[in-house]
Motif scaffolding. Structure first.
Motif, short mmCIF file in Angstrom:
data_model
loop_
_atom_site.label_atom_id
_atom_site.label_comp_id
_atom_site.label_asym_id
_atom_site.label_seq_id
_atom_site.Cartn_x
_atom_site.Cartn_y
_atom_site.Cartn_z
N PHE A 38 0.86 -1.18 0.00
CA PHE A 38 0.00 0.00 0.00
C PHE A 38 0.90 1.24 0.00
CE2 PHE A 38 0.49 -1.41 4.42
CZ PHE A 38 0.97 -0.26 5.05
N GLU A 39 0.31 2.39 -0.23
CA GLU A 39 1.06 3.62 -0.34
C GLU A 39 1.75 3.96 0.99
OE1 GLU A 39 -1.94 3.09 -1.22
OE2 GLU A 39 -2.19 3.61 -3.34
N GLU A 40 3.01 4.34 0.93
CA GLU A 40 3.77 4.62 2.15
C GLU A 40 3.23 5.83 2.90
OE1 GLU A 40 7.93 4.69 1.94
OE2 GLU A 40 8.13 2.66 1.10
N GLU A 41 2.47 6.65 2.22
CA GLU A 41 1.90 7.82 2.89
C GLU A 41 1.03 7.42 4.08
OE1 GLU A 41 -1.49 8.96 2.84
OE2 GLU A 41 -1.02 10.86 3.87
N PHE A 42 0.42 6.23 4.01
CA PHE A 42 -0.44 5.77 5.10
C PHE A 42 0.36 5.45 6.36
CE2 PHE A 42 -3.39 4.47 1.56
CZ PHE A 42 -4.43 5.32 1.92
N LEU A 43 1.67 5.28 6.24
CA LEU A 43 2.48 4.90 7.39
C LEU A 43 2.59 6.02 8.42
CD1 LEU A 43 5.37 2.88 5.70
CD2 LEU A 43 3.46 1.99 7.07
N ARG A 44 2.16 7.23 8.08
CA ARG A 44 2.18 8.29 9.09
C ARG A 44 1.04 8.13 10.10
NH1 ARG A 44 -1.55 12.35 8.49
NH2 ARG A 44 -2.70 12.43 6.52
N ALA A 99 -8.04 4.86 4.04
CA ALA A 99 -8.40 6.25 3.76
C ALA A 99 -9.33 6.80 4.85
CB ALA A 99 -9.08 6.34 2.39
N ASP A 100 -10.25 5.95 5.32
CA ASP A 100 -11.13 6.38 6.41
C ASP A 100 -10.31 6.67 7.66
OD1 ASP A 100 -13.36 6.11 4.86
OD2 ASP A 100 -13.96 4.16 5.66
N ALA A 101 -9.37 5.78 7.97
CA ALA A 101 -8.53 5.97 9.16
C ALA A 101 -7.75 7.27 9.04
CB ALA A 101 -7.59 4.79 9.33
N ARG A 102 -7.24 7.56 7.84
CA ARG A 102 -6.48 8.80 7.63
C ARG A 102 -7.36 10.02 7.86
NH1 ARG A 102 -4.04 9.28 1.80
NH2 ARG A 102 -6.28 9.16 1.35
N PHE A 103 -8.58 9.97 7.35
CA PHE A 103 -9.49 11.10 7.53
C PHE A 103 -9.80 11.31 9.01
CE2 PHE A 103 -13.89 12.52 8.15
CZ PHE A 103 -13.81 13.78 7.56
N PHE A 104 -10.15 10.22 9.72
CA PHE A 104 -10.47 10.34 11.14
C PHE A 104 -9.27 10.86 11.94
CE2 PHE A 104 -13.39 6.55 10.21
CZ PHE A 104 -14.45 7.39 9.89
N PHE A 105 -8.09 10.35 11.63
CA PHE A 105 -6.89 10.75 12.34
C PHE A 105 -6.61 12.24 12.14
CE2 PHE A 105 -2.13 10.99 12.54
CZ PHE A 105 -2.00 10.68 13.89
N ASP A 106 -6.70 12.70 10.92
CA ASP A 106 -6.42 14.11 10.63
C ASP A 106 -7.44 15.03 11.29
OD1 ASP A 106 -4.21 13.42 9.15
OD2 ASP A 106 -5.22 13.52 7.21
N GLU A 107 -8.72 14.62 11.28
CA GLU A 107 -9.75 15.44 11.92
C GLU A 107 -9.54 15.49 13.44
OE1 GLU A 107 -12.34 17.29 10.43
OE2 GLU A 107 -10.93 16.92 8.79
N GLU A 109 -14.38 4.54 15.22
CA GLU A 109 -14.33 3.56 14.12
C GLU A 109 -13.55 2.31 14.52
OE1 GLU A 109 -15.06 2.10 10.24
OE2 GLU A 109 -15.93 3.75 11.41
N PHE A 110 -12.52 2.50 15.36
CA PHE A 110 -11.68 1.39 15.79
C PHE A 110 -11.65 1.36 17.33
CE2 PHE A 110 -9.99 2.92 11.75
CZ PHE A 110 -9.92 1.75 10.99
N ALA A 116 -3.74 1.23 13.95
CA ALA A 116 -4.98 1.33 13.17
C ALA A 116 -4.86 0.54 11.87
CB ALA A 116 -5.29 2.79 12.87
N LEU A 117 -3.70 0.65 11.24
CA LEU A 117 -3.49 -0.09 9.99
C LEU A 117 -3.45 -1.59 10.24
CD1 LEU A 117 -0.72 2.19 8.40
CD2 LEU A 117 -3.20 2.38 8.20
N ILE A 118 -2.75 -1.98 11.29
CA ILE A 118 -2.66 -3.41 11.63
C ILE A 118 -4.04 -3.95 11.99
CG2 ILE A 118 -1.78 -5.02 13.37
CD1 ILE A 118 0.80 -3.37 13.40
N SER A 119 -4.82 -3.18 12.74
CA SER A 119 -6.16 -3.63 13.12
C SER A 119 -7.01 -3.88 11.89
CB SER A 119 -6.82 -2.58 14.02
OG SER A 119 -8.14 -2.94 14.34
#
Length: 694
Positions: free
Chosen positions: A271-277, A334-342, A410-411, A282-285
Motif C-alpha cells: 500500500f502507499e507509504e503515505e499511510f504509514l504516518r 483512507a477512512d482511518a487517515r481522515f479520522f486521524f487528521d480530523e 471507528e476502531f 490502526a493499519l494493523i487492526s
C-alpha cells in the motif's frame, strides 16, 4: 479378514464458520470415538503412519481412525427377572410371572440364575451372543455424533427436513476398502469425496480409508489442519523474506485463516507509504481484523508498506489477486487517515472537555466525573510509589479523552493507543503520552502489565475507581454475568500491583475511592476486598501455588497485595523445611486449644509460674526467637522470620509431650495459654501456617 481396519468418516458441507470449525471437528471426532466405545468396539489410536485425529477444512468435517476392530466382542446379556417371592408360589413352583419371563428370554425357568440385591433374591437370564459387525453400526454412530455437535442455530436447506450448521452435500463412511451402509442428514454413505472448489471441482474416488489424506492432497485439499497450518506459516515466511522483513503472525489470526482455506498460497501485497504516518495500530487492526491479512514489519518491529494475504487457490495470475487485496484495504486506510487528521485538528484537550456530555453510568456520573475521580486517586498513588504526581494527574485527566475521537469511534480497540498519539502530537511529554496508552494494560488475559511506573499508577487508579463504583452502584458480577468486566478489572489491578512491585495499602485506596463516589453511594470495602482476593486465588492457582499456601496468607488478609505476594513466597520456602509439617500441626493444635478458651488469655507469660522443664525450655527459646524476629518482621523478611520460628520445633514437641496445658490451677493454665498465644501470634504475623496441616 483382518481384525482391525482403518476407518474414515467425512461429512461434506458448504463453508463452515471458521471460528467454530476446530471445536466442531474435535466434537465430531470425539463423538465417533464415544459411539465406538459405547458399543465396546476396540480402537487403536496410534496404529499406522497417521494417528487418530480430527481432520477438517472449510468444506468438511472428518474423523480418521487408523485401526478399528471389525466386530464387537461377544456380548454378555443379563436381564433381570422377578423376585423369588413373586416368581415362586408357596410350593416353590413357578408362577405365571416367572414362566412368562423365562419364555420371553428363551430359557427354561429351572436354568435361570439367581442374584441378590438390596430388595432380595431375584431370577436373572444370562446369555451370550456374537458381536455385531462394526460396518453395520457405523451409520448409527455417525448420526449420534452429528446430533451431539454443539450447534446453537442449525439451518435447513432445500426441501429437506434435516438441519445442520451448514447445508451438507456428501457423506463418506469408508471402513478399510468397504463402504459402510447407512444414511445421515439425508445423505447416503459413499466413497466419493470432493476436491477443491476451483482446482478440482469433481468427485474424488477413495479406494481405501488409509489413502484419504493423500487422495485429497491430489485434489488440491490439505485436509490435515496441522499440515495446512505449517504450509501457511511457510508461505508467509517466504513472502516476508521476499519483502525484506518479517511477518506479524498472531496465533489467533493464523488459526482463523487455517479454517478459511483448503489450498493456501501467499500473495505479497503493498500500500502507499503515505499511510504509514497513521498510528500503525490502526493499519494493523484493519489488516488483521477486517481482511485477515498478515502485516510485514521491519527488523525494528515497525510496520512497512507490505502485507501478505493467503489465497485459497494457486492462481495463474496472482497479480489479479494482489490487486484485489490491495483494492479492498485502501478505503479502510483512507477512512482511518481522515479520522486521524480530523482528530488532530480538534486536539486531545478539546476531546477531554467533551467527556462532560457523555454518561458513564446513571449513578456514577459522566466520563468527565470518572476522569476527575481517577485523577485524584492517581495523584495519591503517585506520591506513594515515587512518581511525579502532576504527571499522574494530567495523564488521568486526558486518559479517556480519545473516547471522543473519530478514530476510536471507528476502531474501538485503539482506545488508549489513539490517545498516546494525540497526546504526543499535542506536545505532552513522552511519559504522559505512553501512560495514557498503558493505563489500559493488561488488555486481555495474556497481556503484560503497563511497563512504566506512571502507566502502572494510572492502571491501578482506573481499576480501583471502576471497581469501587461498580460495587457501590450494585453492578457486581452474578454467575457468568459481568457486564462491566469487574472480574477482569480486579485481576488487572492485582497483577499490576504485584508484578509492578507497587507497595500500596489497598484497603486505604478502596476507602478513598468509596468516599469520592457521588453522594448516596456507599461502598462495602470488605466485600470488594474479598472479591479482589477471589481473583488472586485463580491467579496464583494458575502459577502452581497450592491452595493451602494461598489460604494460609488469605487468613491474615494483608492490606498490601505486594505484601500478600511476599508472604506466599515465604510460605513456599517454609513448606520446604523439614520442620514445617510438625510446626503446622502444632499450630493447628494451638489454635484449636485457644479457640475453646473461655475468657481472655493473659498478654504476658509469668516466668515464676513455669513449673515443668519443657515449658521453661519453650519459654526461654521463644523469648530469644521473639527478639530475633521482631526486626525481621519490621523489614518484612518473612522467609527469615519463618526460618527462625522453625527452630522452635523440638521445644514445641517437647511441650506438648510433657506438659498438660489445661492444668487444674487456673493461674498455671492461663500462663501456659499465654505461652501458646505468643507462638500463635508470631506465626500469624506472617501467615496462618496451620492451613498447611491436613
Amino acid at each position: 479378514m483382518a481384525d482391525f481396519l482403518p476407518l474414515l468418516i467425512e461429512l461434506g458441507t458448504e463453508e463452515l464458520p471458521p471460528k467454530a470449525l476446530p471445536e466442531l471437528a474435535q466434537a465430531f471426532h470425539d463423538g465417533i470415538l464415544k459411539g465406538l466405545a459405547a458399543r465396546r468396539i476396540q480402537v487403536q489410536e496410534t496404529a499406522g503412519d497417521l494417528p487418530a485425529r480430527p481432520l477438517y477444512s472449510p468444506r468438511r468435517l472428518a474423523s480418521y481412525l487408523p485401526a478399528v476392530a471389525v466386530q464387537q466382542p461377544i456380548q454378555h446379556v443379563e436381564v433381570m427377572g422377578p423376585y423369588v417371592n413373586i416368581a415362586l408360589d408357596e410350593k416353590k413352583q413357578p408362577t405365571q410371572a416367572l414362566l412368562g419371563f423365562a419364555q420371553k428370554n428363551g430359557i427354561d425357568w429351572e436354568k435361570l440364575d439367581r442374584v441378590t440385591d438390596a430388595k432380595g433374591m431375584r431370577f436373572v437370564a444370562r446369555s451370550t451372543k456374537p458381536g455385531a459387525a462394526t460396518r453395520e453400526l457405523l451409520a448409527e454412530i455417525v448420526a449420534e455424533a452429528v446430533a451431539a455437535l454443539p450447534i446453537p442455530k442449525p439451518m435447513r436447506w432445500g426441501d429437506r427436513d434435516v438441519a445442520f450448521v451448514r447445508p451438507a452435500h456428501w457423506l463418506v463412511i469408508l471402513f478399510g476398502r468397504e463402504v459402510a451402509p447407512g444414511e445421515v442428514l439425508g445423505l447416503k454413505s459413499d466413497r466419493m469425496s470432493r476436491g477443491h472448489r476451483f482446482h478440482h471441482d469433481k468427485g474424488v474416488w477413495l479406494n481405501h480409508a488409509g489413502e484419504y489424506v493423500e487422495a485429497l492432497r491430489g485434489a488440491f485439499v490439505l485436509v490435515d489442519p496441522r499440515e495446512r497450518i505449517d504450509t501457511i506459516r511457510s508461505e508467509i515466511a517466504g513472502a516476508a523474506r521476499q519483502a525484506g522483513g518479517q511477518a506479524r503472525v498472531r496465533d489467533e489470526l493464523l488459526a482463523e485463516v487455517n479454517c478459511l482455506v483448503e489450498w493456501p498460497k501467499a500473495i505479497l501485497c503493498g500500500f502507499e507509504e503515505e499511510f504509514l504516518r497513521l498510528p500503525q495500530e490502526a493499519l494493523i487492526s484493519t489488516m488483521e481484523g477486517n481482511q485477515k491479512f498478515f502485516p510485514v514489519l521491519d527488523n525494528d518491529g515497525r510496520l512497512t508498506s507490505r502485507f501478505i494475504g493467503i489465497a485459497n487457490l494457486e492462481s495463474r495470475d496472482p497479480d489479479e489477486i494482489r490487486k484485489g487485496y490491495e483494492r479492498v484495504i485502501r478505503p479502510r486506510f483512507a477512512d482511518a487517515r481522515f479520522f486521524f487528521d480530523e482528530d488532530l485538528k480538534q486536539g486531545l484537550a478539546a476531546m477531554a472537555e467533551g467527556l462532560a456530555s457523555v454518561t458513564y453510568h446513571g449513578k456514577l456520573g459522566t466520563l468527565a466525573d470518572k476522569s476527575a475521580r481517577v485523577a485524584v486517586l492517581a495523584q495519591q498513588i503517585a506520591g506513594q510509589v515515587g512518581v511525579d504526581a502532576g504527571q499522574a494527574r494530567t495523564a488521568a485527566e486526558l486518559g479517556k479523552a480519545d473516547l471522543q475521537s473519530r478514530l476510536v469511534g471507528e476502531f474501538p480497540e485503539l482506545q488508549g493507543i489513539a490517545g498516546r498519539h494525540y497526546a504526543a502530537a499535542g506536545g505532552q511529554p513522552a511519559e504522559i503520552a505512553a501512560a495514557i496508552d498503558e493505563a489500559w494494560m493488561p488488555r486481555f488475559a495474556a497481556d503484560a502489565i503497563a511497563p512504566s511506573k506512571l502507566g502502572q499508577v494510572l492502571a491501578v487508579a482506573e481499576r480501583i475507581d471502576t471497581l469501587a463504583g461498580g460495587f457501590a452502584a450494585g453492578l457486581k458480577p452474578t454467575g457468568n454475568k459481568d457486564p462491566f468486566a469487574l472480574r477482569r478489572a480486579a485481576l488487572g489491578l492485582a497483577r499490576t500491583i504485584i508484578e509492578g512491585g507497587l507497595e500500596l495499602d489497598l484497603v486505604a485506596l478502596l476507602v478513598a475511592a468509596g468516599r469520592a463516589l457521588p453522594e448516596g453511594l456507599n461502598l462495602d470495602v470488605r466485600e470488594l476486598r474479598e472479591f479482589i482476593t477471589d481473583r488472586l486465588r485463580g491467579y496464583y492457582a494458575d502459577r502452581g501455588v497450592p491452595a493451602s499456601h494461598f489460604e494460609a496468607v488469605a487468613a491474615v488478609n494483608p492490606s498490601s497485595l505486594l505484601d500478600f505476594d511476599r508472604r506466599l513466597k515465604a510460605i513456599a520456602e517454609f513448606a520446604r523445611m523439614r520442620e514445617s509439617t510438625a510446626l503446622a500441626a502444632a499450630n493447628k493444635r494451638i489454635r484449636n486449644i485457644l479457640r475453646k478458651v473461655e475468657g481472655k488469655v493473659p498478654a504476658a507469660v509469668d516466668p515464676n509460674r513455669l513449673d515443668e522443664d519443657a515449658e521453661k525450655r519453650l519459654h526461654g527459646e521463644l523469648e530469644t526467637v521473639l527478639a530475633d524476629t521482631a526486626p525481621l518482621l519490621a523489614r518484612r523478611d518473612y522467609v527469615g522470620t519463618l526460618k527462625r520460628l522453625a527452630s522452635l520445633q523440638l521445644a514445641v514437641d517437647g511441650f506438648f509431650r510433657d506438659v498438660m496445658v489445661m492444668a487444674d490451677d487456673p493461674g498455671v493454665r492461663d500462663n501456659r495459654l499465654a505461652l501458646l498465644q505468643q507462638i500463635a501470634d508470631r506465626f500469624a504475623a506472617v501467615a496462618a501456617v496451620e492451613q498447611l496441616s491436613a
